[in-house]
Design a protein around this motif. Structure first.
Motif, PDB file in Angstrom:
ATOM      1  N   GLN A   1      17.076   2.260 -12.765  1.00 14.94           N
ATOM      2  CA  GLN A   1      16.511   1.658 -13.971  1.00 14.94           C
ATOM      3  C   GLN A   1      15.067   1.224 -13.743  1.00 14.94           C
ATOM      4  OE1 GLN A   1      19.094  -1.494 -15.310  1.00 14.94           O
ATOM      5  NE2 GLN A   1      20.879  -0.153 -15.421  1.00 14.94           N
ATOM      6  N   ARG A   2      14.807   0.650 -12.553  1.00 15.02           N
ATOM      7  CA  ARG A   2      13.421   0.259 -12.241  1.00 15.02           C
ATOM      8  C   ARG A   2      12.528   1.500 -12.163  1.00 15.02           C
ATOM      9  NH1 ARG A   2      15.860  -3.433 -13.086  1.00 15.02           N
ATOM     10  NH2 ARG A   2      14.857  -2.954 -15.055  1.00 15.02           N
ATOM     11  N   ARG A   3      13.054   2.562 -11.590  1.00 17.64           N
ATOM     12  CA  ARG A   3      12.284   3.801 -11.481  1.00 17.64           C
ATOM     13  C   ARG A   3      11.981   4.369 -12.865  1.00 17.64           C
ATOM     14  NH1 ARG A   3      15.026   8.699  -8.287  1.00 17.64           N
ATOM     15  NH2 ARG A   3      16.476   8.449 -10.022  1.00 17.64           N
ATOM     16  N   LYS A   4      12.991   4.382 -13.733  1.00 19.05           N
ATOM     17  CA  LYS A   4      12.790   4.898 -15.094  1.00 19.05           C
ATOM     18  C   LYS A   4      11.794   4.023 -15.861  1.00 19.05           C
ATOM     19  CE  LYS A   4      13.783   7.435 -18.726  1.00 19.05           C
ATOM     20  NZ  LYS A   4      12.990   6.721 -19.752  1.00 19.05           N
ATOM     21  N   ARG A   5      11.911   2.720 -15.676  1.00 14.76           N
ATOM     22  CA  ARG A   5      11.009   1.810 -16.358  1.00 14.76           C
ATOM     23  C   ARG A   5       9.575   2.028 -15.882  1.00 14.76           C
ATOM     24  NH1 ARG A   5      10.451  -0.917 -21.000  1.00 14.76           N
ATOM     25  NH2 ARG A   5       9.841  -3.110 -20.747  1.00 14.76           N
ATOM     26  N   ALA A   6       9.408   2.187 -14.571  1.00 12.05           N
ATOM     27  CA  ALA A   6       8.070   2.414 -14.025  1.00 12.05           C
ATOM     28  C   ALA A   6       7.500   3.737 -14.528  1.00 12.05           C
ATOM     29  CB  ALA A   6       8.130   2.406 -12.498  1.00 12.05           C
TER      30      ALA A   6
ATOM     31  N   LYS B   1       3.462   2.374  -7.172  1.00 12.32           N
ATOM     32  CA  LYS B   1       4.073   1.651  -6.061  1.00 12.32           C
ATOM     33  C   LYS B   1       5.525   1.312  -6.378  1.00 12.32           C
ATOM     34  CE  LYS B   1      -0.277  -0.480  -4.534  1.00 12.32           C
ATOM     35  NZ  LYS B   1      -1.042  -1.748  -4.445  1.00 12.32           N
ATOM     36  N   VAL B   2       5.744   0.851  -7.595  1.00 13.06           N
ATOM     37  CA  VAL B   2       7.113   0.518  -8.005  1.00 13.06           C
ATOM     38  C   VAL B   2       7.953   1.781  -8.111  1.00 13.06           C
ATOM     39  CG1 VAL B   2       8.543  -0.500  -9.811  1.00 13.06           C
ATOM     40  CG2 VAL B   2       6.355  -1.548  -9.206  1.00 13.06           C
ATOM     41  N   TYR B   3       7.386   2.796  -8.779  1.00 15.88           N
ATOM     42  CA  TYR B   3       8.138   4.040  -8.950  1.00 15.88           C
ATOM     43  C   TYR B   3       8.477   4.662  -7.598  1.00 15.88           C
ATOM     44  CZ  TYR B   3       9.460   8.740 -10.298  1.00 15.88           C
ATOM     45  OH  TYR B   3      10.149   9.915 -10.451  1.00 15.88           O
ATOM     46  N   GLY B   4       7.477   4.812  -6.733  1.00 12.91           N
ATOM     47  CA  GLY B   4       7.714   5.450  -5.439  1.00 12.91           C
ATOM     48  C   GLY B   4       8.683   4.666  -4.567  1.00 12.91           C
TER      49      GLY B   4
ATOM     50  N   ASP C   1      -5.749  13.580 -10.117  1.00 16.03           N
ATOM     51  CA  ASP C   1      -5.863  13.595  -8.658  1.00 16.03           C
ATOM     52  C   ASP C   1      -5.006  12.496  -8.036  1.00 16.03           C
ATOM     53  OD1 ASP C   1      -7.324  14.527  -6.156  1.00 16.03           O
ATOM     54  OD2 ASP C   1      -7.805  12.384  -6.177  1.00 16.03           O
ATOM     55  N   PHE C   2      -5.071  11.299  -8.607  1.00 17.05           N
ATOM     56  CA  PHE C   2      -4.295  10.189  -8.037  1.00 17.05           C
ATOM     57  C   PHE C   2      -2.790  10.431  -8.167  1.00 17.05           C
ATOM     58  CE2 PHE C   2      -1.941   6.251  -8.743  1.00 17.05           C
ATOM     59  CZ  PHE C   2      -2.146   5.631  -7.522  1.00 17.05           C
ATOM     60  N   LEU C   3      -2.355  10.787  -9.362  1.00 10.77           N
ATOM     61  CA  LEU C   3      -0.918  10.957  -9.569  1.00 10.77           C
ATOM     62  C   LEU C   3      -0.364  12.160  -8.817  1.00 10.77           C
ATOM     63  CD1 LEU C   3      -0.561  10.089 -13.366  1.00 10.77           C
ATOM     64  CD2 LEU C   3       0.015   8.674 -11.394  1.00 10.77           C
ATOM     65  N   SER C   4      -1.185  13.201  -8.607  1.00  4.87           N
ATOM     66  CA  SER C   4      -0.699  14.370  -7.856  1.00  4.87           C
ATOM     67  C   SER C   4      -0.414  14.005  -6.406  1.00  4.87           C
ATOM     68  CB  SER C   4      -1.732  15.503  -7.922  1.00  4.87           C
ATOM     69  OG  SER C   4      -2.933  15.134  -7.241  1.00  4.87           O
ATOM     70  N   ARG C   5      -1.124  13.007  -5.898  1.00  3.11           N
ATOM     71  CA  ARG C   5      -0.890  12.576  -4.517  1.00  3.11           C
ATOM     72  C   ARG C   5       0.235  11.540  -4.424  1.00  3.11           C
ATOM     73  NH1 ARG C   5      -4.683   9.715  -2.535  1.00  3.11           N
ATOM     74  NH2 ARG C   5      -5.909   9.360  -4.442  1.00  3.11           N
ATOM     75  N   ALA C   6       0.406  10.734  -5.475  1.00  2.00           N
ATOM     76  CA  ALA C   6       1.373   9.632  -5.418  1.00  2.00           C
ATOM     77  C   ALA C   6       2.768  10.026  -5.881  1.00  2.00           C
ATOM     78  CB  ALA C   6       0.875   8.458  -6.259  1.00  2.00           C
ATOM     79  N   LEU C   7       2.862  10.992  -6.783  1.00  2.00           N
ATOM     80  CA  LEU C   7       4.158  11.348  -7.372  1.00  2.00           C
ATOM     81  C   LEU C   7       4.622  12.709  -6.900  1.00  2.00           C
ATOM     82  CD1 LEU C   7       3.699  10.225 -11.092  1.00  2.00           C
ATOM     83  CD2 LEU C   7       4.701   8.931  -9.199  1.00  2.00           C
ATOM     84  N   GLY C   8       5.948  12.882  -6.910  1.00  2.00           N
ATOM     85  CA  GLY C   8       6.520  14.186  -6.638  1.00  2.00           C
ATOM     86  C   GLY C   8       6.266  15.132  -7.795  1.00  2.00           C
ATOM     87  N   THR C   9       6.451  16.418  -7.535  1.00  2.00           N
ATOM     88  CA  THR C   9       6.108  17.425  -8.543  1.00  2.00           C
ATOM     89  C   THR C   9       6.838  17.198  -9.856  1.00  2.00           C
ATOM     90  OG1 THR C   9       5.689  19.050  -6.795  1.00  2.00           O
ATOM     91  CG2 THR C   9       6.067  19.890  -9.030  1.00  2.00           C
TER      92      THR C   9
ATOM     93  N   THR D   1       0.845  -1.197   0.000  1.00  2.00           N
ATOM     94  CA  THR D   1       0.000   0.000   0.000  1.00  2.00           C
ATOM     95  C   THR D   1       0.874   1.238   0.000  1.00  2.00           C
ATOM     96  OG1 THR D   1      -1.683  -1.192   1.254  1.00  2.00           O
ATOM     97  CG2 THR D   1      -1.830   1.221   1.223  1.00  2.00           C
ATOM     98  N   ILE D   2       0.460   2.248  -0.748  1.00  2.00           N
ATOM     99  CA  ILE D   2       1.227   3.498  -0.796  1.00  2.00           C
ATOM    100  C   ILE D   2       1.043   4.246   0.520  1.00  2.00           C
ATOM    101  CG2 ILE D   2       1.475   5.723  -1.946  1.00  2.00           C
ATOM    102  CD1 ILE D   2       0.565   4.407  -4.529  1.00  2.00           C
ATOM    103  N   ASP D   3       2.150   4.715   1.077  1.00  2.00           N
ATOM    104  CA  ASP D   3       2.119   5.461   2.338  1.00  2.00           C
ATOM    105  C   ASP D   3       1.991   6.951   2.009  1.00  2.00           C
ATOM    106  OD1 ASP D   3       2.370   6.491   4.836  1.00  2.00           O
ATOM    107  OD2 ASP D   3       4.411   5.765   5.210  1.00  2.00           O
ATOM    108  N   TYR D   4       0.748   7.426   1.936  1.00  2.00           N
ATOM    109  CA  TYR D   4       0.527   8.819   1.554  1.00  2.00           C
ATOM    110  C   TYR D   4       0.952   9.789   2.650  1.00  2.00           C
ATOM    111  CZ  TYR D   4      -2.134   7.074  -2.420  1.00  2.00           C
ATOM    112  OH  TYR D   4      -2.504   6.441  -3.586  1.00  2.00           O
TER     113      TYR D   4
END
Length: 774
Positions: free
Chosen positions: A582-587, A504-507, A641-649, A406-409
């Motif tokens: 690499q995993r981050r870039k792939r995600a 989840k993978v990216y974060g 809305d979802f990506l604004s909460r899950a990803l950095g600016t 689970t993503i830790d918001y």
């Protein structure tokens, strides 16, 4: 020839007639010379005869000597033959051999007796000076010690001869030294007993007799301290520590509850440190001056075990603590959980002695290795395997928790990428592993912990993230679906399911990368990296760079920069950071693709709307958005809305820039360039585009610039049919655009879109108006 000479002579003497007057004189002179020559000739003839006679006599004498020598040689040969054939010499030698051996033994025994006499005299001389003058006693003892060392050296040269003699002298020397220390210690023991030690006030001052005994013991040990390669326990502290050692054994090495192995950290170590704190000032105030006077100007002046009374007292007490630790290890053998706890307690105990009491163990350069280092010599592998097992079990427990994926918001504020609970807990686990070994002194031990535990866990978590991406790809790709995908798997990706899976993978990968970069700037890991670089450059055996690990193995697990000339070109976690990056870039790429796929599905009905060419009676009325755009706008809002909460600016803008550019291209190609537009249809498209831009701007300020070319195209498409002379109308714009590129650029400049569209674009756009249809 002779006639010529006579003639010349006469010509020289008779050159004129007057010369005949002197003829008589000339004849007399010639006669005189002749007589002299004759006399000389006679003398020479006599000498020659004498020489010949002498030579003859010498020849005769030499022949006689030769004959005598030959005769003597024959006589010698005959006698040698006689001797060789006789057994008399061998018999004589055999008869003399035993007496000669006995004579040598007697001579050697006599020398041994003299040596033993000297040894005994030196021993008696040393004893005679005790306990009054230990310095005087050291002189004969030193001579005896030197004699012992010399005998051992001679014994080695003689292939181990005189074993008993050398052992006797060595034994006498050691016994004498023990007697000297015992005699001097007894004097101090009597003084301590008379003063009821340790029942004295910690802030009291010792009397002169006590101090004098202390000084005598130190004087006795000065040579031993200065020339011993190992740390020497100072006798006065050894004597004063005996009562505390007995107390220690009573409390912690008996049948009392405090002697239990598990109580070593709760009772034993605190008791020891409390003892030091109680007597710290007493030792330094009373005995610090004596130690400084004896050792300040010597080669041990930098060693606190001789300069600081508290450190000297610690040296005297450590053997019994070491014994307690060994007993504890033996009693708890096989209990790896307790071993792990004990190592932490030992490191804390060692650090307390170093930091609170400046204990250096006699090693000025490296410092005291501590009891921990001694234990790790035999138990490091067991401890490492135990910590590795605990860490891996904890990792598996983390991954199996219900909220692991689970993503830790709440992990970070707005504008920050959010990892999963598992990623946060894994890094917390790795931090706890660091605390387990960061105080270990040996570099190879620390590197083993890093590679065998921390990097191993990071590799496993990396494989988990990679597996998640591979599973996602197998579900979403055509090839993957051909091998069979369950309905549950497809349902999990509906809505924001795909984005959530990828975030989840990216974060998580982003969190690991950032943590590792932060660790790479910490002093502990910087020091480890510098030590690794130094060792890689100086170690010739590349098969064992550290802890049994080869150079290639260490480089592959840490950084390709290991052993390079530029130590600043890498960090310990280079390879791991690269893998997670690499995993981050792939995600991130998958997130952008998921957005595109989501938009294509959402806009499917809108793309096939056929009403763009309808004619409206009232173009001035407010235009509402197309009904088919409701769902796409809802999906856009949901995804934004979802990506604004899950990803950095930064990441949020990157994925949306790509997603909106693809949306821009899709609407351009499949709406704008695929339909004909009336004025009302163009107005409707303009209203729809503004609705999309409004949604984007709400989440991404200036984000609608990714739809800029579509917005410009819609503005150009919405040029009015009629207007004033200065106003750009559809007909006027069309005439100018199709005239040439210069006129087309004027049109674009006139409507304020010269930077976004080209003349060719303008012709294509204006050609979509039904009014311009041929």
């Amino acid at each position: 020839m002779e006639d010529i000479r006579v003639e010349d002579y006469l010509d020289d003497k008779l050159q004129s007639t007057t010369d005949f007057d002197h003829l008589d004189t000339l004849l007399s002179s010639v006669e005189y010379q002749r007589s002299q020559l004759q006399s000389q000739l006679d003398d020479a003839t006599a000498a020659l005869a004498l020489a010949r006679q002498s030579e003859s006599d010498r020849q005769t004498a030499l022949m006689t000597q030769i004959e005598e020598f030959q005769s003597l040689q024959k006589s010698i040969d005959v006698r040698l033959q006689i001797i060789a054939s006789s057994d008399a010499p061998d018999e004589a030698i055999r008869r003399l051999e035993v007496p000669m051996v006995q004579l040598r033994k007697v001579d050697l025994a006599y020398k041994y007796l003299l040596l033993l006499q000297d040894v005994e005299q030196l021993r008696q001389a040393a004893r005679s000076h005790l306990p009054q003058s230990p310095k005087a006693a050291l002189e004969p003892y030193t001579k005896l010690k030197q004699l012992c060392l010399k005998l051992k050296d001679l014994q080695n040269q003689a292939d181990g001869a005189a074993v008993h003699m050398v052992n006797h002298v060595e034994s006498v020397t050691e016994t004498l030294w023990s007697e000297m220390k015992t005699t001097m210690s007894s004097e101090l023991e009597a003084v301590l007993k008379a003063r009821s030690w340790p029942n004295v006030e910690p802030d009291s001052v010792v009397d002169e007799e006590w101090l004098a005994c202390f000084e005598k013991l130190v004087d006795l040990q000065v040579p031993e301290v200065l020339y011993s390669p190992d740390v020497v326990t100072l006798l006065p502290f050894d004597v004063m520590a005996q009562i505390f050692i007995k107390e220690f054994r009573f409390h912690f090495m008996s049948d009392k509850p405090t002697s239990a192995p598990q109580a070593i950290g709760a009772h034993c170590f605190p008791w020891f440190t409390a003892l030091l704190e109680k007597w710290e000032d007493f030792f330094r105030d009373n005995f610090g001056g004596v130690l400084a006077a004896r050792f300040a100007e010597t080669g041990v002046a930098q060693k606190m075990v001789y300069m600081d009374p508290v450190c000297a007292f610690i040296t005297a007490m450590l053997p019994v603590v070491r014994e307690k630790v060994q007993d504890t290890l033996a009693a708890t053998k096989g209990d790896v959980a307790f071993l792990s706890s004990l190592m932490g307690q030992l490191m804390t105990f060692d650090e307390t002695l170093r930091s609170n009491f400046a204990y250096d163990g006699g090693d000025v350069e490296e410092g005291w290795g501590g009891l921990t280092s001694e234990v790790l010599k035999d138990h490091f592998r067991t401890w490492l395997e135990a910590e590795k097992q605990f860490a891996l079990e904890r990792y598996q427990a983390i991954m199996q928790t219900q909220d692991a994926k689970t993503i830790d918001y709440d992990f970070a504020g707005a504008g920050k990428t959010k990892p999963t609970f598992a990623a946060v807990r894994v890094t917390d686990l790795l931090k706890s592993v660091t605390t387990q070994y960061e105080r270990v002194r040996r570099f190879s031990h620390k590197l083993r912990f890093l590679i065998d535990i921390q990097l191993n866990i990071l590799d496993e978590y990396h494989d988990h993230l990679r597996g998640t991406l591979e599973a996602y790809l197998s579900i979403t790709s055509t090839v993957g679906r051909a091998f069979g995908v369950t309905k549950e798997q497809i349902a999990a990706l509906e809505g924001t399911g795909a984005l959530e899976t990828l975030c989840k993978v990216y974060g998580s990968a982003d969190h690991i990368v950032n943590v590792l970069k932060d660790w790479s700037n910490e002093e502990f890991f910087i020091t480890m990296w510098e030590q690794l670089q130094t060792r890689a450059k100086v170690t010739e055996d590349q098969s064992n760079l550290a802890g049994g690990m080869s150079y290639d193995h260490v480089r592959d697990r840490t950084s390709a920069a290991v052993g390079t000339e530029n130590p600043d070109s890498g960090v310990l976690f280079d390879e791991t950071i690269s893998a997670y990056s690499q995993r981050r870039k792939r995600a991130q790429d998958f997130i952008a693709e998921a957005l595109v796929d989501s938009h294509r599905k959402a806009f499917r009905a809108y793309l096939h709307r056929p009403q763009w060419s309808t004619i409206s009676d009232d173009l001035s009325a407010d235009v509402t958005i197309t009904a088919e755009l409701d769902e796409p706008l809802r999906v856009l809002k949901r995804d934004l809305d979802f990506l604004s909460r899950a990803l950095g600016t930064a990441a949020f803008r990157r994925v949306w820039r790509e997603g909106l550019e693809r949306l821009n291209n899709m609407l351009w190609t499949e709406v704008l360039m695929s339909h004909k537009f009336t004025g009302s249809g163009a107005a409707q498209l303009g209203r729809d585009v503004k609705a999309v831009e409004a949604v984007v701007e709400r989440y991404i300020p200036d984000g609608s610039s990714a739809l800029g070319s579509l917005g410009d195209a819609v503005r150009l498409l919405n040029l009015p049919l009629e207007g004033g002379e200065e106003e750009m109308t559809l007909k006027r714009a069309t005439d100018m655009v199709f005239t040439d590129n210069v006129e087309a650029k004027k049109v674009l400049e006139g409507v304020g879109m010269e930077g976004g569209l080209t003349p060719a674009n303008a012709r294509q756009i204006l050609g979509r108006r039904v009014e311009n249809a041929e």
